[in-house]
Every structure is written in C-alpha cells, then in structure tokens.
Design an enzyme around this catalytic site. Structure first.
Site, PDB file in Angstrom:
ATOM      1  N   ASP A 174       0.888  -1.196   0.042  1.00 40.83           N
ATOM      2  CA  ASP A 174      -0.417   0.045   0.058  1.00 40.83           C
ATOM      3  C   ASP A 174       0.984   1.424   0.090  1.00 40.83           C
ATOM      4  O   ASP A 174       2.005   1.236   0.191  1.00 40.83           O
ATOM      5  CB  ASP A 174      -1.109  -0.144   1.101  1.00 40.83           C
ATOM      6  CG  ASP A 174      -2.156   0.832   0.963  1.00 40.83           C
ATOM      7  OD1 ASP A 174      -3.315   0.392   0.874  1.00 40.83           O
ATOM      8  OD2 ASP A 174      -2.144   2.036   1.047  1.00 40.83           O
TER       9      ASP A 174
ATOM     10  N   VAL B 138       1.792   1.246  -6.790  1.00 35.65           N
ATOM     11  CA  VAL B 138       1.455   0.250  -7.903  1.00 35.65           C
ATOM     12  C   VAL B 138       1.566   0.940  -9.098  1.00 35.65           C
ATOM     13  O   VAL B 138       1.509   0.363 -10.252  1.00 35.65           O
ATOM     14  CB  VAL B 138       0.190  -0.433  -7.701  1.00 35.65           C
ATOM     15  CG1 VAL B 138       0.000  -1.265  -6.236  1.00 35.65           C
ATOM     16  CG2 VAL B 138      -1.210   0.451  -7.358  1.00 35.65           C
TER      17      VAL B 138
ATOM     18  N   TYR C 196     -14.556   6.254 -13.876  1.00 35.48           N
ATOM     19  CA  TYR C 196     -14.404   5.341 -12.776  1.00 35.48           C
ATOM     20  C   TYR C 196     -14.921   3.966 -13.291  1.00 35.48           C
ATOM     21  O   TYR C 196     -14.377   2.936 -13.397  1.00 35.48           O
ATOM     22  CB  TYR C 196     -15.063   5.724 -11.436  1.00 35.48           C
ATOM     23  CG  TYR C 196     -14.809   4.486 -10.392  1.00 35.48           C
ATOM     24  CD1 TYR C 196     -13.673   4.592  -9.736  1.00 35.48           C
ATOM     25  CD2 TYR C 196     -16.179   3.908  -9.916  1.00 35.48           C
ATOM     26  CE1 TYR C 196     -13.519   3.458  -8.826  1.00 35.48           C
ATOM     27  CE2 TYR C 196     -15.853   2.912  -9.124  1.00 35.48           C
ATOM     28  CZ  TYR C 196     -14.624   2.733  -8.478  1.00 35.48           C
ATOM     29  OH  TYR C 196     -14.611   1.369  -7.315  1.00 35.48           O
TER      30      TYR C 196
HETATM   31  N1  LIG Z   1     -15.889   0.674  -1.329  1.00 35.84           N
HETATM   32  C1  LIG Z   1     -16.773   0.483  -2.486  1.00 35.84           C
HETATM   33  O1  LIG Z   1     -17.872   1.088  -2.481  1.00 35.84           O
HETATM   34  C2  LIG Z   1     -16.122  -0.021  -3.681  1.00 35.84           C
HETATM   35  C3  LIG Z   1     -17.239  -0.963  -4.399  1.00 35.84           C
HETATM   36  C4  LIG Z   1     -16.669  -1.649  -5.608  1.00 35.84           C
HETATM   37  C5  LIG Z   1     -15.383  -1.595  -5.595  1.00 35.84           C
HETATM   38  N2  LIG Z   1     -14.366  -1.037  -4.978  1.00 35.84           N
HETATM   39  C6  LIG Z   1     -12.959  -1.245  -5.213  1.00 35.84           C
HETATM   40  O2  LIG Z   1     -12.519  -1.636  -4.017  1.00 35.84           O
HETATM   41  C7  LIG Z   1     -10.935  -1.546  -4.106  1.00 35.84           C
HETATM   42  C8  LIG Z   1     -10.559  -1.246  -2.580  1.00 35.84           C
HETATM   43  O3  LIG Z   1     -11.152  -0.064  -2.339  1.00 35.84           O
HETATM   44  P1  LIG Z   1     -11.837   0.411  -0.700  1.00 35.84           P
HETATM   45  O4  LIG Z   1     -13.093   0.648  -1.018  1.00 35.84           O
HETATM   46  O5  LIG Z   1     -11.397  -0.491   0.192  1.00 35.84           O
HETATM   47  O6  LIG Z   1     -11.148   1.938  -0.636  1.00 35.84           O
HETATM   48  P2  LIG Z   1      -9.983   2.499   0.114  1.00 35.84           P
HETATM   49  O7  LIG Z   1      -9.652   3.801  -0.318  1.00 35.84           O
HETATM   50  O8  LIG Z   1     -10.658   2.507   1.484  1.00 35.84           O
HETATM   51  O9  LIG Z   1      -8.684   1.683   0.154  1.00 35.84           O
HETATM   52  C9  LIG Z   1      -7.961   1.513  -1.116  1.00 35.84           C
HETATM   53  C10 LIG Z   1      -6.486   1.512  -0.869  1.00 35.84           C
HETATM   54  O10 LIG Z   1      -5.677   1.478  -1.928  1.00 35.84           O
HETATM   55  C11 LIG Z   1      -4.441   2.216  -1.580  1.00 35.84           C
HETATM   56  N3  LIG Z   1      -4.090   2.739  -2.778  1.00 35.84           N
HETATM   57  C12 LIG Z   1      -4.469   3.583  -3.488  1.00 35.84           C
HETATM   58  N4  LIG Z   1      -3.879   4.050  -4.626  1.00 35.84           N
HETATM   59  C13 LIG Z   1      -2.551   3.341  -4.352  1.00 35.84           C
HETATM   60  C14 LIG Z   1      -1.517   3.257  -5.198  1.00 35.84           C
HETATM   61  N5  LIG Z   1      -1.106   4.012  -6.204  1.00 35.84           N
HETATM   62  N6  LIG Z   1      -0.621   2.156  -4.772  1.00 35.84           N
HETATM   63  C15 LIG Z   1      -0.761   1.521  -3.617  1.00 35.84           C
HETATM   64  N7  LIG Z   1      -1.820   1.668  -2.945  1.00 35.84           N
HETATM   65  C16 LIG Z   1      -2.877   2.688  -3.326  1.00 35.84           C
HETATM   66  C17 LIG Z   1      -4.997   3.337  -0.625  1.00 35.84           C
HETATM   67  O11 LIG Z   1      -3.751   3.874   0.089  1.00 35.84           O
HETATM   68  C18 LIG Z   1      -5.973   2.448   0.282  1.00 35.84           C
HETATM   69  O12 LIG Z   1      -5.292   1.979   1.510  1.00 35.84           O
HETATM   70  C19 LIG Z   1     -10.820  -0.579  -4.963  1.00 35.84           C
HETATM   71  O13 LIG Z   1     -10.254  -0.820  -6.325  1.00 35.84           O
HETATM   72  C20 LIG Z   1     -12.109  -0.020  -5.283  1.00 35.84           C
HETATM   73  O14 LIG Z   1     -12.359   0.717  -6.623  1.00 35.84           O
HETATM   74  C21 LIG Z   1     -14.664  -0.259  -3.712  1.00 35.84           C
END
Ligand SMILES: NC(=O)c1ccc[n+]([C@@H]2O[C@H](COP(=O)([O-])OP(=O)(O)OC[C@H]3O[C@@H](n4cnc5c(N)ncnc54)[C@H](O)[C@@H]3O)[C@@H](O)[C@H]2O)c1
Length: 274
Positions: A37, A66, A157
C-alpha cells in the site's frame, strides 16, 4: 481445494477497506501475506503486526505505489521471495481510487493508472513469476458493480472498472499457459474509508434517503468472495458480483445474451445483405 494454509499472498491496497479485510482473512487461514500500500511504513508495519496476532499466518507491510512499474515488480515479485522465500501464488490487485468526472485529465489518467494499468501489469507479472517458479496460482482483481452496470455518477471510474472486468475474464488462457487462474470481484457500495465514503457522499447529495445508502456492504462480507474464488480451483475468468443480499458469479453467456438481444432488442435499420 487449493490450500491457503502455508501459501504466500500479495495484496495491494491492503492498508484499509476491502484489501485489509482480505489480508485479515488470508492470515487467519494461515497464509503469509505481503500487504502492499501507499500508507507510510510505520503505520503499515503496525497493521501487519496486528494481523500477525491472529495466530495462524503472518503478514509484512511493503510501501509501494502500484503505478510505478519498477516498484510494483519489486513489491509483487521480489518482496514475497525476500520475506517468505517463495513467490506469491495468491495475488490480489485491489488498490483503487475514484475521482469526479470533472477532476481534469491528469487526475483521471492517474485513476486509470491505478485502477486499470496496475491491475493489468500486476496480473502479467504474477503470471510470469508463478510460471517461472513452476507453481500454480490465482489472481483476483478488484472491479466493481460499476464494472458490470452503468454508473452515471462517475463515468471514468466506470470505464476503469469495466476494463478490469473485460481484462480479467479475457485472461482465461493463462490457466493453461501459466497455471494461473484470473478472476475478479465486483462489489456494490461497501463501507470503506475512501472509495466507499466517496460514493456514500455522492448518493447522499442526490437524495438523503437514497436506497443504496440503506444497505451497504461490510468489507468482511466482500472478503468472503475473494476466499471463495481462491479456494475453488474450478473458477477461472469469472466475475463475482457482490450485493448486500447475495453474491453470485455473473453470467457471461455470450451466445445466450446475443441471441436474447436479437430476439428482444430494438432492431436498427441496416442495408439488405446481397
Ligand atoms: N468501497 C466501495 O464501495 C467499492 C465498491 C466497488 C469496488 N471498490 C474497489 O475496491 C478496491 C478497494 O477500495 P476500498 O473501498 O477498500 O477503498 P479505500 O480507499 O478505503 O482503500 C484503497 C486502498 O488502496 C490504496 N492505494 C490507492 N492508490 C494506491 C497506489 N497507487 N499504490 C498502492 N496503494 C494504493 C490506498 O492507500 C488505500 O489503502 C478499489 O479498487 C475500489 O475501486 C470499492
């Protein structure tokens, strides 16, 4: 059923939300996990130490962006060897961000780099590393229900997540060529610090009683789908849709869908074939 116990895993976006929940489940089941992360090293190491308390497996934290290809390679391919003496045979490309459609080209491109390019590169790097090690493995990519349905609130997105679904379900041949299954998970709105909070705010602005706000997923519920896709070695190039009441494998019956379109869809004018 492939054993999680004793396996090596790598998860991006593992410091919070869905990624952290998946890391916790894997460690609880006895995996050795690299939590990758952007979060700073000290906080990340403390999160990993907390997971080690679960008793079964272990976790180490690796700070990485990443979107930087060399750093991604170092984290995904070299760090698991260094920490656990083995390549990661469970790889979860989960890091993701969301921005508004009017955020400007630079921010939209950054989002595409995280959500789409890093997922594709991460999958390819994992497949090469697993094949080179003579092992079998599984890659799970995080998409979204916004990658299976229209998401008018955030069109760019949605494009990034449709790309993840299209890429992941097109990776079917990697099972034969590299011994690697590739699947993706498509969660509906989930209570997480950044992405989930962004969408909750957006829907609340539209309508304080928006139906999507009433029944949001918890990260732990979403994590169950990752475990199911990892543990069932018959599942390859699948997209798992995760909704509050049910999780299911999305039906990509292309022939059926096309035939249904021919039967039920609005016909467009077209020249007669000779
Ligand atoms: N929460 C929702 O409603 C939801 C729904 C569908 C899909 N998603 C997807 O789930 C995944 C996780 O999201 P989440 O909801 O847990 O969000 P979140 O933002 O709480 O967690 C995302 C994590 O990714 C890390 N991150 C972001 N950019 C990065 C990079 N360049 N390199 C390394 N780490 C990086 C952040 O530091 C964070 O810890 C994402 O791909 C998001 O698009 C989320």
């Amino acid at each position: 059923m492939p054993a999680i116990q004793g396996s090596t895993a790598w998860i991006s976006g593992a410091a919070q939300g869905i990624g952290l929940a998946v890391a916790r489940e894997l460690v609880a089941k006895g995996a050795n996990v690299v939590m990758a992360d952007l979060l700073d090293e000290t906080k990340g190491q403390s999160l990993a130490a907390d997971l080690c308390q679960l008793g079964a497996g272990t976790a180490v934290y690796d700070r990485v962006d990443v979107t930087d290809t060399a750093s991604l390679h170092r984290s995904l391919v070299e760090k698991p060897q260094e920490a656990f003496g083995c390549c990661a045979t469970i790889v979860v490309n989960n890091a993701g961000i969301v921005v508004n459609d009017d955020a400007g080209d630079a921010k939209i491109k950054s989002m595409m780099d995280v959500n789409m390019m890093a997922v594709m590169k991460g999958t390819q790097m994992a497949a090469e590393a697993i094949r080179s090690a003579g092992k079998k493995g599984v890659v799970i990519n995080t998409a979204s229900m916004g990658g299976l349905l229209p998401l008018p609130e955030t069109q760019a997105y949605a494009a990034s997540k449709w790309a993840v679904v299209g890429f992941s379900i097109s990776c079917r041949p990697l099972k034969k060529s590299h011994g690697v299954r590739v699947n993706c998970v498509c969660p509906a709105m989930t209570q997480t610090p950044a992405v989930g909070t962004f969408f909750a705010k957006k829907f609340k602005e539209q309508d304080a009683n928006h139906p999507l706000l009433k029944d949001q997923l918890l990260p732990e519920e979403v994590a169950d789908a990752y475990i199911a896709l990892i543990e069932n070695d018959k599942l390859n190039s699948q997209a798992a849709a995760i909704m509050p009441q049910v999780s299911y494998l999305h039906n990509f019956d292309f022939v059926g869908v096309t035939m249904q379109g021919i039967q039920d869809g609005v016909k467009l004018p077209r020249r007669a074939r000779l």
